[in-house]
Each structure stands twice: as structure tokens, then as C-alpha cells.
Write an enzyme that holds these catalytic residues in place. Structure first.
Site, short mmCIF file in Angstrom:
data_model
loop_
_atom_site.label_atom_id
_atom_site.label_comp_id
_atom_site.label_asym_id
_atom_site.label_seq_id
_atom_site.Cartn_x
_atom_site.Cartn_y
_atom_site.Cartn_z
N ASP A 7 0.85 -1.18 0.00
CA ASP A 7 0.00 0.00 0.00
C ASP A 7 0.90 1.25 0.00
O ASP A 7 2.11 1.16 0.26
CB ASP A 7 -0.84 -0.07 1.28
CG ASP A 7 -1.78 1.09 1.47
OD1 ASP A 7 -2.29 1.61 0.47
OD2 ASP A 7 -2.00 1.47 2.64
N GLU A 9 -0.46 5.01 0.96
CA GLU A 9 -0.83 5.96 2.03
C GLU A 9 -0.86 5.23 3.38
O GLU A 9 -1.46 4.17 3.50
CB GLU A 9 -2.20 6.56 1.76
CG GLU A 9 -2.22 7.48 0.56
CD GLU A 9 -3.65 7.88 0.20
OE1 GLU A 9 -4.26 8.62 0.96
OE2 GLU A 9 -4.14 7.42 -0.84
N GLU A 15 -1.79 10.22 4.68
CA GLU A 15 -3.07 10.15 3.98
C GLU A 15 -3.25 11.41 3.12
O GLU A 15 -3.22 12.53 3.63
CB GLU A 15 -4.23 10.08 4.99
CG GLU A 15 -4.28 8.79 5.79
CD GLU A 15 -4.64 7.58 4.94
OE1 GLU A 15 -5.36 7.74 3.93
OE2 GLU A 15 -4.18 6.48 5.29
N ARG A 46 -16.57 13.95 -2.27
CA ARG A 46 -15.30 14.68 -2.36
C ARG A 46 -15.26 15.52 -3.64
O ARG A 46 -14.85 16.68 -3.61
CB ARG A 46 -14.13 13.70 -2.38
CG ARG A 46 -13.81 13.09 -1.03
CD ARG A 46 -12.85 11.94 -1.18
NE ARG A 46 -12.32 11.49 0.09
CZ ARG A 46 -11.68 10.34 0.26
NH1 ARG A 46 -11.53 9.51 -0.77
NH2 ARG A 46 -11.22 9.99 1.44
N ASP A 91 -5.22 2.57 -3.63
CA ASP A 91 -6.55 3.03 -4.02
C ASP A 91 -6.56 4.52 -4.30
O ASP A 91 -7.61 5.14 -4.36
CB ASP A 91 -7.59 2.68 -2.94
CG ASP A 91 -8.07 1.25 -3.08
OD1 ASP A 91 -8.07 0.74 -4.23
OD2 ASP A 91 -8.44 0.64 -2.07
N LYS A 133 -6.53 -4.64 -5.17
CA LYS A 133 -5.35 -5.09 -4.41
C LYS A 133 -5.31 -6.62 -4.38
O LYS A 133 -4.25 -7.22 -4.56
CB LYS A 133 -5.40 -4.52 -2.99
CG LYS A 133 -5.33 -2.99 -2.99
CD LYS A 133 -4.97 -2.46 -1.63
CE LYS A 133 -5.09 -0.96 -1.61
NZ LYS A 133 -4.14 -0.33 -0.71
N ASP A 152 -2.05 -0.90 5.74
CA ASP A 152 -2.35 -0.37 7.07
C ASP A 152 -3.84 -0.28 7.39
O ASP A 152 -4.20 0.13 8.48
CB ASP A 152 -1.74 1.04 7.22
CG ASP A 152 -2.51 2.09 6.44
OD1 ASP A 152 -2.86 1.81 5.28
OD2 ASP A 152 -2.78 3.16 7.00
N ASN A 155 -8.94 -1.42 3.50
CA ASN A 155 -8.90 -1.70 2.07
C ASN A 155 -7.71 -2.60 1.68
O ASN A 155 -7.61 -3.00 0.53
CB ASN A 155 -8.90 -0.40 1.24
CG ASN A 155 -7.68 0.47 1.52
OD1 ASN A 155 -7.01 0.32 2.54
ND2 ASN A 155 -7.39 1.37 0.61
MG LIG Z 1 -3.26 2.95 3.48
#
Ligand SMILES: [Mg+2]
Length: 202
Positions: A7, A9, A15, A46, A91, A133, A152, A155
Site C-alpha cells: 500500500d 498511504e 493520507e 469529495r 486506491d 489489491k 495499514d 482496504n
Molecule cells: Mg493505506
């Protein structure tokens, strides 16, 4: 042969949306998948907020360019790429990740992308594929690789569970509590140790 899927972020960089919220002062952009668990609803919200504030992709990219990688991340990535191939599976969107990739040595990135209009307004988002993923992990396994996966958050779980070795890196406590059987590490040094051992024991 092992390959590492990781991953972005929360593992190598902070983030992105939270930092965009902080730097633009638009608090509503702090919403994450933990507040709105339907990703499509969250992303549309968003994009609506960006439109309302007249923020273009270029504005967001400027903010992102000022975000620094997590302390020790570039050095860890250098080490990791000397031991194994690394694919970042995220993502986020390629247009957001580019300014950050430059700071961590341009590793290979598989992620989603945005649609902009001629004025640079972000009008839509495009998922490269669903559950990407896990799909990347499965695809690499079909090519005879064993996968070490690092992530982390929620997702990442399907990728971590599909991999031969799934590692949670500095996850929030709720993720640890809900996935007690997954290995948890809190530092790049610990990650180095586990990855070295796994690769050398093959
Ligand atoms: Mg992450």
C-alpha cells in the site's frame, strides 16, 4: 520467488485527502472510508466539495507536492528494492500519486485514475478494477510469485489475506482488534527483519 505488494498511504506517505483538507482548510475533505464506507458515495462527495470550492486538479497537485514521505520511507524503499521487486498497489489516483512517487524513487504503481475536463476540473474517477489489491496479488501468484503484502487499513485486508505473508504496518487499533490473526509491525526496522527472514528462508 517472493515479490512485495505494498500500500502507499499510511505506509510510505501520509493520507493524501487528510493533508489536502488540512492545507486547503476544507474540513469536509477529512472524511474517509471510516466515516462513509461506500467508496462511490465518498468519492462523489469529495468531487462535489472540490467543485463547490472551485479547486482543480492542478490546485490539488500543488498541495500534494508539498506533502513529504513518512520519515525513513525513501531509505526503506531503497533497501526493499535491493532485496525484492516492489509493486505499490494503491486506491489513490495516478494524478495524485505522481508528485509523491518522485520523492520515493518512482516505484511501480498500480492504482486508479481521474477524468478531468478541459479546465482541469475533476469530473469523475475511474477504478482500474474492483478489489484491485487482491486481484494484483492473485495475478502475481498465477505468475508463480509468492507475495509479501504490506498495508495499514481495511482496504488492504483482502490483499493481506490472499498473500503468502500479509503484514499490517502501523494500523489503527480498530483494524488490529478486528484482524487479530494478522502480523502487525510498527517500524521499518521490524518490516526489514520480517522481510529478510521470509526471503532468506525460502
Ligand atoms: Mg493505506
Amino acid at each position: 520467488m517472493y515479490i512485495v505488494c505494498s500500500d502507499l498511504e499510511g505506509v510510505y506517505v501520509p493520507e493524501i485527502w487528510i493533508n489536502v483538507a488540512k492545507q486547503t482548510g476544507i474540513d469536509e475533505l477529512k472524511l474517509t472510508t471510516r466515516d462513509i464506507n461506500d467508496y462511490d458515495v465518498l468519492m462523489k462527495r469529495r468531487l462535489g466539495i472540490l467543485k463547490q470550492h472551485g479547486l482543480t486538479l492542478q490546485d490539488i497537485q500543488k498541495v500534494i507536492a508539498s506533502i513529504k514521505p513518512l520519515s525513513g520511507a525513501p531509505e526503506f524503499i531503497d533497501w526493499l528494492r535491493s532485496q525484492s521487486q516492489l509493486i505499490i498497489v494503491s486506491d489513490t489516483f495516478i494524478e495524485f500519486a505522481e508528485p509523491l512517487l518522485k520523492q520515493i524513487g518512482q516505484p511501480t504503481l498500480l492504482c486508479h485514475h481521474l477524468t478531468t475536463d478541459t479546465k482541469g476540473n475533476i469530473v469523475d474517477y475511474n477504478l482500474r478494477q474492483k478489489d484491485s489489491k487482491r486481484m494484483v496479488t492473485e495475478a502475481l501468484q498465477s505468475l508463480n510469485f509468492k507475495v509479501i503484502a504490506i498495508g495499514d487499513s481495511y482496504n488492504d485486508i483482502s490483499m493481506l489475506r490472499k498473500a503468502e505473508l500479509g503484514i499490517l504496518f502501523n494500523p489503527p487499533q480498530n483494524v488490529i482488534d478486528e484482524h487479530k490473526d494478522l502480523k502487525v509491525v510498527k517500524s521499518y526496522d521490524e518490516l526489514k527483519e520480517i522481510i529478510s527472514q521470509t526471503i532468506s528462508n525460502e
